[in-house]
Design a protein around this motif. Structure first.
Motif, PDB file in Angstrom:
ATOM      1  N   MET A 113       0.842  -1.177   0.000  1.00 41.63           N
ATOM      2  CA  MET A 113       0.000   0.000   0.000  1.00 41.63           C
ATOM      3  C   MET A 113       0.892   1.247   0.000  1.00 41.63           C
ATOM      4  SD  MET A 113      -3.182   0.894   2.523  1.00 41.63           S
ATOM      5  CE  MET A 113      -4.095  -0.528   2.022  1.00 41.63           C
ATOM      6  N   LYS A 114       0.484   2.265  -0.724  1.00 42.11           N
ATOM      7  CA  LYS A 114       1.257   3.494  -0.868  1.00 42.11           C
ATOM      8  C   LYS A 114       1.226   4.323   0.416  1.00 42.11           C
ATOM      9  CE  LYS A 114       1.341   7.786  -3.390  1.00 42.11           C
ATOM     10  NZ  LYS A 114       0.450   8.764  -3.957  1.00 42.11           N
ATOM     11  N   LYS A 115       2.402   4.849   0.799  1.00 47.38           N
ATOM     12  CA  LYS A 115       2.509   5.735   1.960  1.00 47.38           C
ATOM     13  C   LYS A 115       2.606   7.170   1.478  1.00 47.38           C
ATOM     14  CE  LYS A 115       4.873   2.444   4.934  1.00 47.38           C
ATOM     15  NZ  LYS A 115       6.110   2.139   5.661  1.00 47.38           N
ATOM     16  N   THR A 116       1.951   8.064   2.211  1.00 51.76           N
ATOM     17  CA  THR A 116       1.999   9.481   1.904  1.00 51.76           C
ATOM     18  C   THR A 116       2.526  10.218   3.130  1.00 51.76           C
ATOM     19  OG1 THR A 116       0.072   9.277   0.451  1.00 51.76           O
ATOM     20  CG2 THR A 116       0.646  11.492   1.190  1.00 51.76           C
ATOM     21  N   ALA A 117       3.583  11.007   2.959  1.00 53.59           N
ATOM     22  CA  ALA A 117       4.119  11.811   4.060  1.00 53.59           C
ATOM     23  C   ALA A 117       3.245  13.056   4.209  1.00 53.59           C
ATOM     24  CB  ALA A 117       5.555  12.196   3.788  1.00 53.59           C
ATOM     25  N   VAL A 118       2.740  13.262   5.419  1.00 53.35           N
ATOM     26  CA  VAL A 118       1.889  14.425   5.671  1.00 53.35           C
ATOM     27  C   VAL A 118       2.402  15.214   6.864  1.00 53.35           C
ATOM     28  CG1 VAL A 118      -0.205  13.376   4.714  1.00 53.35           C
ATOM     29  CG2 VAL A 118       0.254  13.194   7.158  1.00 53.35           C
ATOM     30  N   GLU A 119       2.060  16.490   6.853  1.00 55.16           N
ATOM     31  CA  GLU A 119       2.307  17.382   7.983  1.00 55.16           C
ATOM     32  C   GLU A 119       0.935  17.862   8.438  1.00 55.16           C
ATOM     33  OE1 GLU A 119       5.490  20.607   8.042  1.00 55.16           O
ATOM     34  OE2 GLU A 119       3.671  21.720   7.517  1.00 55.16           O
ATOM     35  N   ILE A 120       0.684  17.774   9.748  1.00 55.19           N
ATOM     36  CA  ILE A 120      -0.617  18.164  10.280  1.00 55.19           C
ATOM     37  C   ILE A 120      -0.408  19.297  11.283  1.00 55.19           C
ATOM     38  CG2 ILE A 120      -2.666  17.411  11.538  1.00 55.19           C
ATOM     39  CD1 ILE A 120      -2.192  14.615  10.387  1.00 55.19           C
ATOM     40  N   LEU A 121      -1.055  20.440  11.004  1.00 52.12           N
ATOM     41  CA  LEU A 121      -0.938  21.643  11.826  1.00 52.12           C
ATOM     42  C   LEU A 121      -2.286  22.033  12.425  1.00 52.12           C
ATOM     43  CD1 LEU A 121       1.049  23.865   9.283  1.00 52.12           C
ATOM     44  CD2 LEU A 121       2.008  22.690  11.251  1.00 52.12           C
ATOM     45  N   LEU A 122      -2.259  22.633  13.600  1.00 56.24           N
ATOM     46  CA  LEU A 122      -3.465  23.211  14.189  1.00 56.24           C
ATOM     47  C   LEU A 122      -3.818  24.494  13.448  1.00 56.24           C
ATOM     48  CD1 LEU A 122      -2.578  22.814  17.953  1.00 56.24           C
ATOM     49  CD2 LEU A 122      -4.574  21.805  16.828  1.00 56.24           C
ATOM     50  N   VAL A 123      -5.114  24.705  13.180  1.00 57.04           N
ATOM     51  CA  VAL A 123      -5.570  25.929  12.534  1.00 57.04           C
ATOM     52  C   VAL A 123      -6.407  26.749  13.515  1.00 57.04           C
ATOM     53  CG1 VAL A 123      -6.940  26.913  10.646  1.00 57.04           C
ATOM     54  CG2 VAL A 123      -5.522  24.894  10.243  1.00 57.04           C
ATOM     55  N   ARG A 124      -7.486  26.142  14.030  1.00 56.58           N
ATOM     56  CA  ARG A 124      -8.361  26.867  14.964  1.00 56.58           C
ATOM     57  C   ARG A 124      -9.198  25.879  15.757  1.00 56.58           C
ATOM     58  NH1 ARG A 124      -9.705  28.016  10.081  1.00 56.58           N
ATOM     59  NH2 ARG A 124     -11.481  27.031   9.127  1.00 56.58           N
ATOM     60  N   GLY A 125      -9.768  26.375  16.835  1.00 55.82           N
ATOM     61  CA  GLY A 125     -10.661  25.578  17.652  1.00 55.82           C
ATOM     62  C   GLY A 125     -11.792  26.453  18.153  1.00 55.82           C
ATOM     63  N   GLU A 126     -12.917  25.811  18.409  1.00 57.21           N
ATOM     64  CA  GLU A 126     -14.080  26.562  18.883  1.00 57.21           C
ATOM     65  C   GLU A 126     -14.909  25.678  19.802  1.00 57.21           C
ATOM     66  OE1 GLU A 126     -17.544  29.402  17.012  1.00 57.21           O
ATOM     67  OE2 GLU A 126     -16.504  28.015  15.698  1.00 57.21           O
TER      68      GLU A 126
ATOM     69  N   ARG B  63      -1.021  19.411  23.821  1.00 58.75           N
ATOM     70  CA  ARG B  63      -0.493  20.737  24.134  1.00 58.75           C
ATOM     71  C   ARG B  63      -1.552  21.575  24.830  1.00 58.75           C
ATOM     72  NH1 ARG B  63      -0.106  25.191  19.649  1.00 58.75           N
ATOM     73  NH2 ARG B  63      -0.889  26.358  21.379  1.00 58.75           N
ATOM     74  N   GLN B  64      -1.094  22.664  25.409  1.00 59.62           N
ATOM     75  CA  GLN B  64      -2.004  23.619  26.028  1.00 59.62           C
ATOM     76  C   GLN B  64      -2.704  24.395  24.922  1.00 59.62           C
ATOM     77  OE1 GLN B  64      -0.277  26.409  28.862  1.00 59.62           O
ATOM     78  NE2 GLN B  64      -1.612  27.993  28.085  1.00 59.62           N
ATOM     79  N   MET B  65      -3.994  24.628  25.101  1.00 63.97           N
ATOM     80  CA  MET B  65      -4.763  25.461  24.182  1.00 63.97           C
ATOM     81  C   MET B  65      -5.426  26.543  25.014  1.00 63.97           C
ATOM     82  SD  MET B  65      -6.616  22.626  21.771  1.00 63.97           S
ATOM     83  CE  MET B  65      -5.672  21.575  20.695  1.00 63.97           C
ATOM     84  N   THR B  66      -5.206  27.806  24.644  1.00 64.93           N
ATOM     85  CA  THR B  66      -5.789  28.914  25.390  1.00 64.93           C
ATOM     86  C   THR B  66      -6.940  29.503  24.580  1.00 64.93           C
ATOM     87  OG1 THR B  66      -3.640  29.364  26.393  1.00 64.93           O
ATOM     88  CG2 THR B  66      -5.300  31.093  26.546  1.00 64.93           C
ATOM     89  N   PHE B  67      -8.149  29.289  25.071  1.00 70.01           N
ATOM     90  CA  PHE B  67      -9.357  29.782  24.408  1.00 70.01           C
ATOM     91  C   PHE B  67      -9.723  31.154  24.959  1.00 70.01           C
ATOM     92  CE2 PHE B  67      -9.603  25.267  23.744  1.00 70.01           C
ATOM     93  CZ  PHE B  67     -10.242  25.121  22.513  1.00 70.01           C
ATOM     94  N   ALA B  68     -10.152  32.055  24.100  1.00 77.44           N
ATOM     95  CA  ALA B  68     -10.677  33.364  24.492  1.00 77.44           C
ATOM     96  C   ALA B  68     -12.141  33.382  24.074  1.00 77.44           C
ATOM     97  CB  ALA B  68      -9.910  34.486  23.815  1.00 77.44           C
ATOM     98  N   ARG B  69     -13.010  33.378  25.078  1.00 77.28           N
ATOM     99  CA  ARG B  69     -14.463  33.313  24.835  1.00 77.28           C
ATOM    100  C   ARG B  69     -14.833  32.154  23.909  1.00 77.28           C
ATOM    101  NH1 ARG B  69     -16.803  37.427  27.483  1.00 77.28           N
ATOM    102  NH2 ARG B  69     -15.752  39.416  27.548  1.00 77.28           N
ATOM    103  N   GLY B  70     -14.187  31.020  24.139  1.00 79.03           N
ATOM    104  CA  GLY B  70     -14.530  29.801  23.422  1.00 79.03           C
ATOM    105  C   GLY B  70     -13.860  29.620  22.073  1.00 79.03           C
ATOM    106  N   LYS B  71     -12.942  30.531  21.702  1.00 80.86           N
ATOM    107  CA  LYS B  71     -12.286  30.411  20.398  1.00 80.86           C
ATOM    108  C   LYS B  71     -10.779  30.517  20.552  1.00 80.86           C
ATOM    109  CE  LYS B  71     -16.171  32.242  17.877  1.00 80.86           C
ATOM    110  NZ  LYS B  71     -16.638  32.981  16.761  1.00 80.86           N
ATOM    111  N   VAL B  72     -10.068  29.823  19.668  1.00 79.92           N
ATOM    112  CA  VAL B  72      -8.617  29.916  19.618  1.00 79.92           C
ATOM    113  C   VAL B  72      -8.182  29.864  18.152  1.00 79.92           C
ATOM    114  CG1 VAL B  72      -8.296  27.427  19.972  1.00 79.92           C
ATOM    115  CG2 VAL B  72      -6.428  28.974  20.486  1.00 79.92           C
ATOM    116  N   ASP B  73      -7.276  30.779  17.782  1.00 79.54           N
ATOM    117  CA  ASP B  73      -6.723  30.837  16.428  1.00 79.54           C
ATOM    118  C   ASP B  73      -5.238  30.515  16.531  1.00 79.54           C
ATOM    119  OD1 ASP B  73      -5.973  31.339  13.828  1.00 79.54           O
ATOM    120  OD2 ASP B  73      -6.287  33.502  13.928  1.00 79.54           O
ATOM    121  N   PHE B  74      -4.852  29.383  15.969  1.00 75.70           N
ATOM    122  CA  PHE B  74      -3.460  28.953  16.067  1.00 75.70           C
ATOM    123  C   PHE B  74      -2.590  29.539  14.960  1.00 75.70           C
ATOM    124  CE2 PHE B  74      -5.981  25.489  17.961  1.00 75.70           C
ATOM    125  CZ  PHE B  74      -5.434  25.493  19.240  1.00 75.70           C
ATOM    126  N   THR B  75      -3.196  30.144  13.929  1.00 75.69           N
ATOM    127  CA  THR B  75      -2.428  30.578  12.759  1.00 75.69           C
ATOM    128  C   THR B  75      -1.437  31.698  13.071  1.00 75.69           C
ATOM    129  OG1 THR B  75      -4.179  32.111  12.072  1.00 75.69           O
ATOM    130  CG2 THR B  75      -4.228  29.882  11.144  1.00 75.69           C
TER     131      THR B  75
END
Length: 185
Positions: free
Chosen positions: A1-14, A48-60
């Motif tokens: 089966m074919k392997k694909t190298a991926v990078e996974i980054l945080l974008v946002r949370g709500e 990791r730690q995630m710091t939400f401000a009023r229920g939202k976090v932007d990791f970008t």
């Protein structure tokens, strides 16, 4: 089966449907697992730690080194699971960091003993520290969790956003989401 190298980054949370969203600021522990990324590898985890401000976090706005969760080869289909803890105090975060350091030192000693065979256990240290806390009464409880299957990997040089709906553990009510950027490298 074919392997694909991926990078996974945080974008946002709500967090939209939990009482914690009303907090001006909350520190939560977030855990992301790759479920069966390859044959023989049942799970890879990042926390990791995630710091939400009023229920939202932007990791970008954060540096790449803080946003990156995985750089892995994925073989075929896999799953992505996310869990967000209740808000944690600075003391709990310090305890988690101390336990993480303890596990890293222990694993480092084991690696030196076995002639430096591998380094995989050091990467798992934050999860091992969280697992140590789970057995304690003061361990942070999960307030939101979600899992999705990830079958369509992007082509090399392309990226796709993957949004994981989050639900309350006991009620199953949708209470938010976490978005990840998956890039084939």
């Amino acid at each position: 089966m074919k392997k694909t190298a991926v990078e996974i980054l945080l974008v946002r949370g709500e967090l939209t449907g939990v009482p914690e969203k009303k907090l001006l600021k909350s520190r939560n522990l977030g855990t992301v697992d790759l479920v069966w990324p390859r044959t023989g590898i049942a799970k890879k985890s990042a926390a990791r730690q995630m710091t939400f401000a009023r229920g939202k976090v932007d990791f970008t706005t954060e540096p790449w080194a803080k946003r990156v969760l995985f750089r892995e080869e994925i073989e075929g289909k896999c799953g992505v699971a996310v869990s967000i803890s209740e808000p944690v105090t600075v003391q709990k975060l310090r305890k988690w960091a101390k336990l993480t350091a303890k596990v890293i030192i222990k694993e480092g000693a084991d690696i030196v003993q076995s002639a430096m065979v591998g380094y995989g256990d050091i990467a798992a240290a934050p999860i091992d520290a969280l697992a140590t806390m789970i057995g304690e009464s003061e361990a942070p409880k999960s307030i939101a969790q979600g899992v999705v299957d990830f079958a369509a990997l992007p082509s090399v040089g392309e990226s796709v956003e993957l949004t994981i709906p989050l639900t309350r553990p006991l009620t199953g009510k949708t209470v938010g989401s976490v978005t990840l950027l998956v890039s084939a490298v």
